[in-house]
Design an enzyme around this catalytic site. Structure first.
Site, PDB file in Angstrom:
ATOM      1  N   LYS A   1       0.722  -1.251   0.167  1.00 20.78           N
ATOM      2  CA  LYS A   1      -0.057  -0.159   0.156  1.00 20.78           C
ATOM      3  C   LYS A   1       0.802   1.339   0.032  1.00 20.78           C
ATOM      4  CE  LYS A   1      -4.050  -1.994   0.173  1.00 20.78           C
ATOM      5  NZ  LYS A   1      -4.011  -3.221  -0.168  1.00 20.78           N
TER       6      LYS A   1
HETATM    7  C1  PLP Z   1      -9.989  -2.506  -1.427  1.00 20.67           C
HETATM    8  C2  PLP Z   1      -9.225  -3.223  -0.310  1.00 20.67           C
HETATM    9  N1  PLP Z   1     -10.138  -3.099   0.917  1.00 20.67           N
HETATM   10  C3  PLP Z   1      -9.450  -3.874   1.874  1.00 20.67           C
HETATM   11  C4  PLP Z   1      -8.294  -4.538   1.919  1.00 20.67           C
HETATM   12  C5  PLP Z   1      -7.758  -5.025   3.089  1.00 20.67           C
HETATM   13  O1  PLP Z   1      -6.544  -4.533   3.671  1.00 20.67           O
HETATM   14  P1  PLP Z   1      -5.537  -5.284   4.606  1.00 20.67           P
HETATM   15  O2  PLP Z   1      -4.740  -6.058   3.836  1.00 20.67           O
HETATM   16  O3  PLP Z   1      -4.823  -4.251   5.517  1.00 20.67           O
HETATM   17  O4  PLP Z   1      -6.509  -5.967   5.567  1.00 20.67           O
HETATM   18  C6  PLP Z   1      -7.403  -4.305   0.895  1.00 20.67           C
HETATM   19  C7  PLP Z   1      -6.246  -5.052   0.676  1.00 20.67           C
HETATM   20  O5  PLP Z   1      -5.572  -5.250  -0.242  1.00 20.67           O
HETATM   21  C8  PLP Z   1      -8.169  -3.607  -0.329  1.00 20.67           C
HETATM   22  O6  PLP Z   1      -7.494  -3.686  -1.271  1.00 20.67           O
END
Ligand code: PLP
Length: 397
Positions: A196
């Site tokens: 990210k």
């Molecule tokens: C659009 C979206 N929502 C939620 C998430 C979940 O994030 P995390 O990996 O920090 O739980 C991601 C992760 O790739 C994402 O791209």
């Protein structure tokens, strides 16, 4: 570089990892200092990171809570929203499965509304059409770093008395009409996953409109305990805690925050580098038979998290999956963001979803390819990616 050579395997070339984070010495030193301090769990570095993040989002610190992923942030937000079991939450089919799974884990029912094919964000008209008497919330995803149409979405939410939980996993730097995304709805949920825009390895942040709801989210994120471990074991003397509800183990560690503090300090610099790469790709691919991202809407700021091109076999002469394989043979890592949610067997079995019900998301999910966009890319890496994309399109003709 000769186009003819671009299709050939380049085993001598180091593999360009998709989404590789740019880690600098400051993060490394802070992690070492954190380990030497022996305070690894939730403590002063998490408090610092929350303060810094709040300042960056122009919020008071009481309106943010660090957690250990965006998935956790989405789950806890939906529990803290206090919706009745089985209430419907409208979200987009063009997202990572975490958005939908978090709805399910909160005991709620996901309902999909198709995307606008130009922006790839949820279409407000499709939201309106998906509303039923059981709808209680909307979960828009600021896809690839582009803001959803928040004026229209908030107007729908106000009209139907719905909560809004913004998935800002791609959108730390995003603004809409001068305001940061994540501050429109009741909750904003951010990700600091390894690929990210700000990285802590795994990590997330909840932002909220209502301090009391954020306070509840914070309690829910640590077992439902009334005091967190830092306050229990600090030098102010032992404090008893009380379990006030059945919470989760979602707290961020100081080890993670140690990385995040320095990543966040460079968020704008890294954004500028990604924007430069984005613009170079736009210029380089302008005459190719591939679909390109829509230009940012006026008075918005795109976080430039993902740069995705559309490979339509009829136009490009190569299938999307063959294109992915060809890029891999050129030692370039790519991503697919995303196959639409109804393509996955679990949701098909549980909800009877079929991809054809959300045709825009289905088509884009089957054509999309995300190219490397890390601030770590050198100019030579960027030109290598451009040469490889051009070669696939040229050789497929
Ligand atoms: C659009 C979206 N929502 C939620 C998430 C979940 O994030 P995390 O990996 O920090 O739980 C991601 C992760 O790739 C994402 O791209």
């Amino acid at each position: 570089m000769q186009v003819e050579h671009m299709n050939e395997p380049r085993s001598e070339q180091p593999f360009l990892i998709f989404g590789s984070p740019l880690i600098e010495q400051a993060e490394i030193d802070e992690v070492v200092a954190c380990m030497e301090s022996a305070w690894l769990g939730t403590g002063p570095r998490v408090a610092q990171f929350e303060q810094d993040f709040a300042a960056y989002q122009r919020l008071q610190t009481s309106r943010v809570a660090a957690v250990n992923s965006c998935t956790a942030a989405l789950h806890v937000s939906m529990v803290a929203a206090g919706l009745e079991p089985g209430a419907e939450v409208i979200t987009t089919p063009m997202t990572f499965c975490a958005s939908v799974n978090a709805i399910i884990h909160a005991g709620l029912a996901p309902v999909l509304a198709d995307i606008d094919p130009a922006t790839q964000c949820i279409d407000p008209a499709a939201i309106e059409a998906a509303i039923t008497p059981r709808t209680r919330a909307i979960l828009p995803v600021h896809f690839a770093g582009r803001s959803c149409e928040m004026d229209a979405i908030m107007a729908i939410a106000d009209k139907h008395h719905l909560m809004v939980i913004e998935d800002c996993a791609h959108a730390i730097e995003t603004t809409y009409h001068g305001r940061k995304v994540g501050t429109f709805g009741d909750f904003g949920c951010f990700s600091f996953y390894a690929t990210k825009n700000v990285v802590t390895g795994e990590g997330g942040m909840i932002t909220g409109r209502d301090e009391a709801r954020i306070a509840r989210a914070r309690v829910l994120a640590l077992h439902g305990m009334s005091k967190d471990a830092w306050h229990r074991f600090g030098d102010a003397g032992y404090k008893h805690y009380q379990v006030i509800e059945a919470g989760f183990k979602y707290n961020m560690m100081d080890l993670q925050a140690a990385i995040g503090i320095h990543q966040l300090a460079r968020v704008e610099k890294n954004w500028r580098r990604r924007e430069t790469i984005w613009n170079r790709y736009m210029e380089a691919f302008a005459n190719l038979p591939v679909g390109l991202p829509a230009p940012p809407a006026p008075d918005t700021r795109h976080a430039c998290h993902l740069f995705s091109i559309m490979i339509d076999e009829a136009r490009c002469g190569i299938s999307r999956d063959d294109f992915l394989n060809a890029m891999n043979a050129c030692r370039i890592g790519t991503g697919v963001h995303y196959l639409s949610m109804p393509e996955h067997p679990y949701y098909q079995k549980r909800f009877g979803w079929k991809p054809e019900q959300w045709p825009n998301a289905m088509r884009i999910g089957r054509q999309t390819v995300s190219l490397p966009l890390s601030p770590k890319l050198t100019d030579a890496d960027v030109e290598h990616v451009i040469g490889a994309v051009r070669a696939q399109c040229a050789s497929a003709k």
